[in-house]
Design a protein around this motif. Structure first.
Motif, mmCIF file in Angstrom:
data_model
loop_
_atom_site.group_PDB
_atom_site.id
_atom_site.type_symbol
_atom_site.label_atom_id
_atom_site.label_comp_id
_atom_site.label_asym_id
_atom_site.label_seq_id
_atom_site.Cartn_x
_atom_site.Cartn_y
_atom_site.Cartn_z
ATOM 1 N N GLN A 148 27.054 52.593 38.714
ATOM 2 C CA GLN A 148 25.370 51.967 38.426
ATOM 3 C C GLN A 148 25.202 51.518 37.260
ATOM 4 O O GLN A 148 25.373 52.092 36.086
ATOM 5 N N ASP A 185 22.369 61.508 40.650
ATOM 6 C CA ASP A 185 21.936 60.759 39.396
ATOM 7 C C ASP A 185 22.246 59.074 39.637
ATOM 8 O O ASP A 185 21.140 58.295 38.975
ATOM 9 N N ALA A 186 23.360 59.020 40.255
ATOM 10 C CA ALA A 186 23.433 57.508 40.668
ATOM 11 C C ALA A 186 22.156 56.765 41.412
ATOM 12 O O ALA A 186 21.813 55.649 41.254
ATOM 13 N N ASP A 225 15.161 53.945 40.201
ATOM 14 C CA ASP A 225 14.339 53.599 39.012
ATOM 15 C C ASP A 225 14.327 52.199 38.571
ATOM 16 O O ASP A 225 13.110 51.545 38.376
ATOM 17 N N ALA A 226 15.528 51.488 38.738
ATOM 18 C CA ALA A 226 15.585 50.118 38.460
ATOM 19 C C ALA A 226 14.866 49.247 39.645
ATOM 20 O O ALA A 226 14.147 48.245 39.302
ATOM 21 N N ARG A 231 19.098 56.382 39.231
ATOM 22 C CA ARG A 231 19.222 54.994 38.437
ATOM 23 C C ARG A 231 18.930 53.862 39.399
ATOM 24 O O ARG A 231 18.014 53.057 38.687
ATOM 25 N N GLU A 282 23.239 50.439 34.012
ATOM 26 C CA GLU A 282 22.045 51.042 33.148
ATOM 27 C C GLU A 282 20.977 49.841 33.162
ATOM 28 O O GLU A 282 19.885 50.001 33.248
#
Length: 318
Positions: A275, A16-17, A23-24, A20, A277
């Motif tokens: 991380q 998950d980290a 994605d960024a 994210r 958001e």
């Protein structure tokens, strides 16, 4: 007894980290490519890098790089350099035939004589270095490359961005399989410092493919670090021109077991998968702040120079 296999340590970075951060980073790369198109500049297929920071400098640096296999190749083009001298084990024509028949991931095959004609000037060498992501070569040509290819292929300061050809023994019948393994791997240089940069993927890959590559790169890189996770200080993810996004950070302190009142002999690591958001906004805000600081500094220098000129003119008239 059978030989003991290296045990790969369990990853302390969650998917998950990594998702994210990816994605960024991909959003930032999309904005950057759109800006380049508006400015009529070339939008590059940027690399995604894994940045490793160690707690302690390794006692011995490794001259050769570790090979870390990835699910998807981080390279888009590859060039094979072949020895075309009389006693060569494989001629350029035979190499091109095998590349075509076996569907090897090679876009160009160059012989030694053709390579010499292409590298007569520094501009030509720079152009050749930028034309491919990966260079592979006959191991018999390795002693000739430093003087023939020059500084565009061999960088002493940034080994992670070297274009030095990867040697292959083309006299073996298994060289096509070895070429495929090299093409599907990334190189990890464990140098004399605490920071290393590893290519983990490309922006053109899909989101899930980049995440898979980053997870595999973390697992493979930490497996080659002395003392494994105990010596890993932090991990970041970045593009060529972006800021580094945090994936993992370890802080050390003594752990006390409840009810014993005694401190454990081994100091523990606390994993902080911090991380943000709004990591994409952090990148943009930080880069805007740096631009404002630079403009303010240039404006201050201009004002100071103008004031000095006015004082000189004033003293000259008096």
């Amino acid at each position: 007894m059978p030989p003991q296999q290296r045990q790969t340590p369990a990853s302390r970075v969650g998917r998950d980290a990594v998702g994210r951060a990816v994605d960024a980073l991909l959003k930032w790369l999309l904005r950057s490519s759109n800006t380049k198109r508006r400015l009529h500049d070339e939008a590059d297929d940027d690399f995604v890098y894994l940045v490793l920071t160690l707690k302690k400098i390794p006692h011995r640096g490794r001259p050769s790089a570790f090979r870390v296999p990835l699910p998807r190749s981080p390279h888009s083009t590859a060039c094979l350099l072949v020895d075309d001298r009389p006693k060569s084990a494989l001629s350029p024509a035979a190499a091109r035939a095998q590349v075509r028949d076996l569907a090897l991931p090679v876009s160009n095959v160059l012989g030694l004589s053709e390579l010499r004609s292409l590298c007569r000037s520094p501009e030509a060498g720079r152009s050749l270095a930028g034309s491919h992501d990966l260079f592979l070569a006959d191991s018999r040509l390795a002693p000739l490359f430093p003087s023939l290819l020059g500084n565009h292929f061999f960088s002493k300061k940034k080994k992670s961005k070297n274009k030095a050809p990867v040697p292959l023994d083309l006299a073996l019948c298994s060289w096509p399989e070895e070429l495929r393994r090299v093409y599907g791997s990334t190189l990890f240089h464990l140098g004399p410092g605490t920071c290393s940069l590893v290519k983990a993927g490309r922006a053109s890959l899909g989101r899930d493919e980049v995440i898979d590559n980053v997870m595999a790169a973390i697992e493979g890189v930490v497996g080659h670090v002395p003392n494994k996770w105990k010596n890993v200080k932090c991990l970041h993810l970045k593009a060529t021109e972006s800021l580094a996004l945090p994936l993992y950070r370890a802080t050390q302190f003594g752990i006390r077991t409840e009810g014993s009142g005694e401190e454990e002999e081994e100091r523990g690591d606390v994993d902080e998968h911090e991380q943000d958001e709004g990591a994409l906004d952090v990148i943009g805000d930080e880069q805007n702040r740096m631009k404002r600081t630079k403009n303010k500094s240039e404006k201050t220098k201009t004002n100071d120079a103008t004031a000095i000129k006015r004082r000189k003119v004033k003293h000259g008239t008096q």
